[in-house]
Write a protein that holds these residues in place. Structure first.
Motif: not given
Length: 98
Positions: A15-43
């Motif tokens: 299994p991937l280490p937790p930091a790598a899993q978190a990085a993959l989740q962030r990348l998936e969000l960036r690739l699959n959601y519109p910028t305004d939705l990603y920005r709202a989620l991050t905020r």
């Protein structure tokens, strides 16, 4: 005649280490959601973390006026971003339901 080579079994992967899993989740969000939705989620995530930090200090009753102002601001940001995510029908991204 063609000779077929026997297939090698696929070795199990660790299994991937937790930091790598978190990085993959962030990348998936960036690739699959519109910028305004990603920005709202991050905020929302940042404001939620800040609220948690200041809540711990508030429990000890030693918040400064500036920290209390930051606490109120973080809660306002969380409210605003929750409204944005609800409008996009994506409250699931923050673990909330409608």
């Amino acid at each position: 005649m063609t000779s077929q080579q026997p297939q090698q079994p696929t070795p199990p992967t660790a299994p991937l280490p937790p930091a790598a899993q978190a990085a993959l989740q962030r990348l998936e969000l960036r690739l699959n959601y519109p910028t305004d939705l990603y920005r709202a989620l991050t905020r929302h995530q940042v404001a939620s973390e800040r609220t948690a930090q200041l809540s711990a200090r508030m429990d000890r009753r030693d918040l400064t006026a500036a920290e209390f102002g930051a606490f109120e601001y973080a809660q306002d940001v969380m409210r605003e971003t929750r409204i944005e995510l609800a409008a996009a029908e994506r409250l699931d991204l923050i673990g909330a339901s409608a």
